[in-house]
Write a protein that holds these residues in place. Structure first.
Motif, PDB file in Angstrom:
ATOM      1  N   GLY A 110       0.843  -1.297   0.080  1.00 15.48           N
ATOM      2  CA  GLY A 110      -0.106  -0.128  -0.096  1.00 15.48           C
ATOM      3  C   GLY A 110       0.768   1.349  -0.033  1.00 15.48           C
ATOM      4  N   PHE A 113       3.568   3.871  -4.494  1.00 12.59           N
ATOM      5  CA  PHE A 113       2.754   4.559  -5.296  1.00 12.59           C
ATOM      6  C   PHE A 113       3.141   4.901  -6.843  1.00 12.59           C
ATOM      7  CE2 PHE A 113       5.957   8.171  -5.575  1.00 12.59           C
ATOM      8  CZ  PHE A 113       6.725   7.781  -4.547  1.00 12.59           C
TER       9      PHE A 113
ATOM     10  N   ILE B 188       0.256   7.585  -9.397  1.00 15.96           N
ATOM     11  CA  ILE B 188      -0.110   7.602  -7.944  1.00 15.96           C
ATOM     12  C   ILE B 188      -1.593   7.039  -7.959  1.00 15.96           C
ATOM     13  CG2 ILE B 188      -0.421   8.915  -6.126  1.00 15.96           C
ATOM     14  CD1 ILE B 188       1.745  10.838  -6.825  1.00 15.96           C
ATOM     15  N   ASN B 190      -3.505   5.365  -9.745  1.00 16.28           N
ATOM     16  CA  ASN B 190      -3.538   3.758 -10.243  1.00 16.28           C
ATOM     17  C   ASN B 190      -2.705   2.894  -9.669  1.00 16.28           C
ATOM     18  OD1 ASN B 190      -5.625   4.184 -12.161  1.00 16.28           O
ATOM     19  ND2 ASN B 190      -4.106   5.196 -13.520  1.00 16.28           N
ATOM     20  N   SER B 191      -2.164   3.257  -8.576  1.00 13.69           N
ATOM     21  CA  SER B 191      -1.044   2.467  -7.904  1.00 13.69           C
ATOM     22  C   SER B 191      -1.898   1.730  -6.737  1.00 13.69           C
ATOM     23  CB  SER B 191       0.323   3.113  -7.257  1.00 13.69           C
ATOM     24  OG  SER B 191      -0.305   4.126  -6.179  1.00 13.69           O
ATOM     25  N   PRO B 192      -1.074   0.759  -6.057  1.00 12.45           N
ATOM     26  CA  PRO B 192      -1.794   0.387  -4.868  1.00 12.45           C
ATOM     27  C   PRO B 192      -1.886   1.587  -3.765  1.00 12.45           C
ATOM     28  CG  PRO B 192      -0.116  -1.246  -5.438  1.00 12.45           C
ATOM     29  CD  PRO B 192      -0.140  -0.049  -6.249  1.00 12.45           C
ATOM     30  N   PHE B 193      -1.311   2.184  -3.707  1.00 11.08           N
ATOM     31  CA  PHE B 193      -1.250   3.406  -2.758  1.00 11.08           C
ATOM     32  C   PHE B 193      -2.660   4.254  -3.047  1.00 11.08           C
ATOM     33  CE2 PHE B 193      -0.604   8.322  -1.993  1.00 11.08           C
ATOM     34  CZ  PHE B 193      -0.425   7.881  -0.461  1.00 11.08           C
ATOM     35  N   LEU B 195      -5.309   3.133  -4.710  1.00 11.48           N
ATOM     36  CA  LEU B 195      -6.297   2.264  -3.988  1.00 11.48           C
ATOM     37  C   LEU B 195      -6.783   2.385  -2.785  1.00 11.48           C
ATOM     38  CD1 LEU B 195      -8.486   0.130  -5.552  1.00 11.48           C
ATOM     39  CD2 LEU B 195      -6.665  -1.459  -4.580  1.00 11.48           C
ATOM     40  N   SER B 196      -5.659   2.540  -1.905  1.00  8.36           N
ATOM     41  CA  SER B 196      -5.799   2.568  -0.480  1.00  8.36           C
ATOM     42  C   SER B 196      -6.556   4.140  -0.153  1.00  8.36           C
ATOM     43  CB  SER B 196      -4.471   2.301   0.280  1.00  8.36           C
ATOM     44  OG  SER B 196      -3.595   3.404   0.247  1.00  8.36           O
ATOM     45  N   MET B 198      -8.559   5.598  -2.086  1.00  5.06           N
ATOM     46  CA  MET B 198      -9.904   5.755  -2.269  1.00  5.06           C
ATOM     47  C   MET B 198     -10.751   4.864  -1.527  1.00  5.06           C
ATOM     48  SD  MET B 198      -9.858   5.337  -6.478  1.00  5.06           S
ATOM     49  CE  MET B 198      -8.067   4.615  -6.930  1.00  5.06           C
ATOM     50  N   ALA B 199     -10.356   3.951  -0.845  1.00  5.19           N
ATOM     51  CA  ALA B 199     -10.477   2.937   0.111  1.00  5.19           C
ATOM     52  C   ALA B 199     -10.957   3.885   1.421  1.00  5.19           C
ATOM     53  CB  ALA B 199      -9.847   1.618   0.476  1.00  5.19           C
ATOM     54  N   ALA B 207     -11.113   0.242   6.223  1.00  4.29           N
ATOM     55  CA  ALA B 207      -9.998   0.355   5.779  1.00  4.29           C
ATOM     56  C   ALA B 207      -8.685  -0.011   6.634  1.00  4.29           C
ATOM     57  CB  ALA B 207      -9.378   1.645   4.936  1.00  4.29           C
TER      58      ALA B 207
END
Lengths: 247, 332
Positions: A110, A113, B188, B190-193, B195-196, B198-199, B207
Motif C-alpha cells: 500500500g 505509489f 499515483i 492507479n497504484s496500490p497507494f 487504491l488505499s 480511495m478505500a 480500511a
C-alpha cells in the motif's frame, strides 16, 4: 496456548458500563462463540478487541503480546481480523479491487505509489484464487454495492481471511442474509482453516451449537458463564437469562 | 477466458489511456500554433487546472475537503518569487523549490485534517490560509506586503528558453509542467497507494481493518497535493513576474473548489475540464455583463449542485436511453 486474552477489561461510555470486568481466554484454534441478549455488550467487546474503542481499563493480549495500546491497523498486521455485523464494503469498488486492496495491504504494497496496481501479478493471482474459493470470481467485475447481500457477506469474510489472520472475529456472519443464500455463507464459515482461531458473535443458537466448541455468555456487559457447548446448553441460569427468552 | 486473465484485463483497462485524454493533450499542444493570440488566457487555464488537480488529489481521492487550499498555492508563489528576486532566476529551480516549500508546509499542517468531520476540516484549512495571508501581509520586508512582490525577472528556462512577450514560452512551460504532473498523479492514483486512498475515502474504519493506517496515507497525499499547489503558484509568479497578496485570498480557495465541482472530482481530469469551463465562462461573462458576472457564476454553481453534473453532462446518454425506451415500447 492462548490466542486471544482479556484481563479485567472495562469500557464505560459516560455513566454506562458497556463492558464490565471481562477476563476471557480463547485457546488457539478454538471455535469460540460469544452469546448474550441484545445490549449485552458483544459488539462493544469486538470493538475493544480490534481497537475501534480504547478500553477504560484492563488489557488485551494477542498471542501473549499486549496489544491494548495499538491502533486498529497495527492489530490487523499482527493477525487480528474481523467482519462487521452490517456489511462494510467500499461502495463502487469492484469485488476484484476490494480483494486486491486486502491482499496488497497484507503484503505491505500500500505504500507503493509508482508501480501500477495491475503490475502486482502475485497479488492479482492470490486475489483471484481467494475469490474462486469463496465463489466470488464470477462477480469480480461487479461493484460491491450492487452484489446480492449474501455475496457481500461472503466478500466480507473473504476480505478478513485475505489478511491471513491468526484470530478472526465474525460479528453475526449470517445476519440479514436471505434464506436461500444462507447455507452458502454458513458453509464458508464452517470451512474456515482449522489453524485460524474463530470468535463468533451470533444470535442464531442453531448456528452457535453446530459451530462452536466453547461458548461465553455475556449479560449486562459482564461475563456470565463460560463452558463447552454441553455445559452451556445445560446451565439453568443461562437458560433463564438468555435461552429462555429466546426459545 | 480464465478468471486470471479476466482479472488482468480488468486491472489494465482501468489505467489505459483513453482516446479523449490523448485528444485533450493534443488540442492543448496544437493551441500553441492555432491560438497564438490567446496564449495568456490559456496559460491562466493551465495554472488553474494544475491547482485543481492538486485539490482533486485530496478531495476526489482521499475525501479531504479544504477551504484553504490557496495557502499552498500562495506560499509556492511567494517562495518562487522571492527565490527569483533574491537568488536564482532559473524557473525550473524555482518551481521545484516552491513545490518543496509548500510540500513541507503541507506535511507540517496535515495533522489538522487527520481527525474530525468535514466541517472541522473546512474550518482548519480556512484558518491556515487566513493566517498565512496575514503573515504575508505583515512581513512586507520579505513579501512586499500589500503592494505585492515585484522586481523579479525570470531567466531563461534551464538556461535555454527565454520568456517572450507573447507568452508562448510561458504557455509551453506551464503546459509541460501540467502534463508531467498529471502523468505523475495518474501513476499515483492507479497504484496500490492510490487504491488505499480511495478505500479510505469510502470507508476509513473498514480500511483500518484491512491493516491500512488512514492517517499515514492522508499525511502523504496531503503533502503531495500541497506540493502540486505550490508549483501551480510558482508558475503564476514566474509567468507574470509578480506576486500579488491576492494569491492567498479566500476567493482562490473557493474558485478552485468551484472548478472541481464544475469538472467533477475523483478522476483527475475534472480539474482540467473545470478550469477550462470556469475561465472561459468568467472571461465571457465579465465582458458580456461586467457588473453581474458573479451573479451568473453563482447561479451556475447552484444549478450544477441542484441538478447534478451527471444530468447536465450526461444528457446525450439519457436522451439516447429514453429514445431507446420509447422505440422499444412502440415495438411492443
Amino acid at each position: 496456548m492462548t490466542a486471544l486474552e482479556t484481563r479485567h477489561l472495562v469500557k464505560r461510555f459516560g455513566g454506562f458500563t458497556a463492558t464490565h470486568d471481562v477476563s476471557l481466554s480463547i485457546r488457539k484454534g478454538a471455535r469460540h462463540a460469544l452469546i448474550g441478549p441484545n445490549g449485552a455488550g458483544k459488539t462493544t467487546l469486538i470493538n475493544l478487541f480490534t481497537g475501534v474503542f480504547a478500553p477504560t481499563s484492563g488489557q488485551i493480549l494477542l498471542d501473549g503480546e499486549d496489544i491494548t495500546a495499538l491502533p486498529a491497523h497495527a492489530r490487523v498486521a499482527r493477525g487480528l481480523s474481523r467482519t462487521f455485523q452490517i456489511n462494510q464494503l467500499f461502495g463502487d469498488f469492484t469485488t476484484l479491487e476490494s480483494m486486491m486492496l486486502a491482499i496488497g495491504e497484507r503484503k505491505g504494497h500500500g505504500r507503493r505509489f509508482w508501480r501500477p496496481l495491475a503490475a502486482d501479478r502475485d497479488v492479482a493471482e492470490e486475489a483471484v484464487s481467494t475469490l474462486e474459493r469463496f465463489r466470488l470470481a464470477d462477480v469480480m467485475s461487479c461493484e460491491t454495492k450492487s452484489l446480492p447481500y449474501g455475496k457481500q457477506r461472503l466478500l466480507e469474510i473473504a476480505l478478513a481471511i485475505a489478511a491471513q489472520p491468526k484470530v478472526l472475529l465474525l460479528d453475526e456472519p449470517a445476519a440479514g442474509v436471505p434464506e436461500e443464500e444462507r447455507e452458502e455463507v454458513l458453509a464458508m464459515v464452517r470451512a474456515l482453516p482449522a489453524d485460524v482461531t474463530v470468535v463468533l458473535i451470533e444470535h442464531d443458537m442453531d448456528l452457535v451449537f453446530s459451530f462452536a466448541d466453547r461458548i461465553s455468555v455475556l449479560a449486562a456487559g459482564a461475563l456470565f458463564a463460560e463452558g463447552t457447548v454441553e455445559e452451556i446448553a445445560r446451565d439453568p441460569q443461562v437458560k433463564a437469562i438468555y435461552l429462555g427468552e429466546d426459545a | 477466458m480464465s478468471h486470471q486473465m479476466e482479472a488482468l484485463a480488468l486491472l489494465n483497462a482501468k489505467r489505459r489511456w483513453r482516446v479523449w485524454e490523448i485528444a485533450l493533450w493534443l488540442v492543448a499542444i496544437a493551441a500553441i500554433f492555432l491560438l497564438p493570440s490567446q496564449l495568456l488566457i490559456l496559460t491562466e487555464i493551465v495554472i488553474l487546472a494544475l491547482f485543481a488537480v492538486s485539490l482533486d488529489l485530496i478531495l476526489g481521492y482521499a475525501g479531504i475537503v479544504s477551504l484553504g487550499h490557496t495557502a499552498f498555492f500562495g506560499l509556492g508563489a511567494y517562495a518562487a518569487g522571492i527565490l527569483a528576486r533574491d537568488y536564482v532566476t532559473e524557473p525550473v529551480t524555482g518551481l521545484l523549490f516552491a513545490g518543496l516549500v509548500s510540500g513541507l508546509f503541507g506535511l507540517a499542517t496535515s495533522f489538522l485534517v487527520l481527525r474530525g468531520s468535514d466541517l472541522t476540516r473546512l474550518m482548519t484549512t480556512f484558518g491556515v490560509a487566513m493566517l498565512l495571508a496575514e503573515v504575508g501581509n505583515q512581513a512586507a520586508w520579505l513579501t512586499g506586503g500589500a503592494d505585492g512582490l515585484s522586481g523579479m525577472s525570470m531567466g531563461p528556462i534551464l538556461g535555454l528558453f527565454e520568456f517572450d512577450l507573447w507568452g508562448r514560452t510561458g504557455y509551453v512551460y506551464c503546459l509541460v509542467v501540467l502534463i508531467a504532473l498529471t502523468y505523475i498523479a495518474r501513476r499515483i492514483v492507479n497504484s496500490p497507494f492510490g487504491l488505499s486512498l480511495m478505500a479510505i475515502k469510502r470507508n476509513p474504519r473498514r480500511a483500518a481493518m484491512l491493516g491500512i493506517s488512514p492517517k499515514r496515507r492522508i499525511v502523504v497525499v496531503y503533502a503531495i497535493s500541497a506540493a502540486y499547489a505550490g508549483m501551480a503558484g510558482a508558475l503564476l509568479a514566474q509567468t507574470t513576474n509578480f506576486v500579488s497578496p491576492d494569491v492567498l485570498a479566500f476567493h482562490r480557495s473557493a474558485d478552485v473548489l468551484l472548478v472541481l465541482v464544475i469538472g467533477g472530482a475523483g478522476y483527475l481530469y475534472g480539474g482540467i475540464f473545470g478550469a477550462i469551463i470556469f475561465t472561459l465562462l468568467r472571461d465571457w461573462l465579465s465582458v458580456a455583463t461586467p457588473q453581474y458576472w458573479m451573479f451568473w457564476i453563482g447561479l451556475i454553481l447552484v444549478a450544477i449542485v441542484m441538478i447534478g453534473r451527471e444530468r447536465l453532462t450526461g444528457w446525450p446518454a439519457l436522451l439516447a436511453a429514453r429514445l431507446k425506451g420509447k422505440t422499444e415500447e412502440a415495438a411492443k
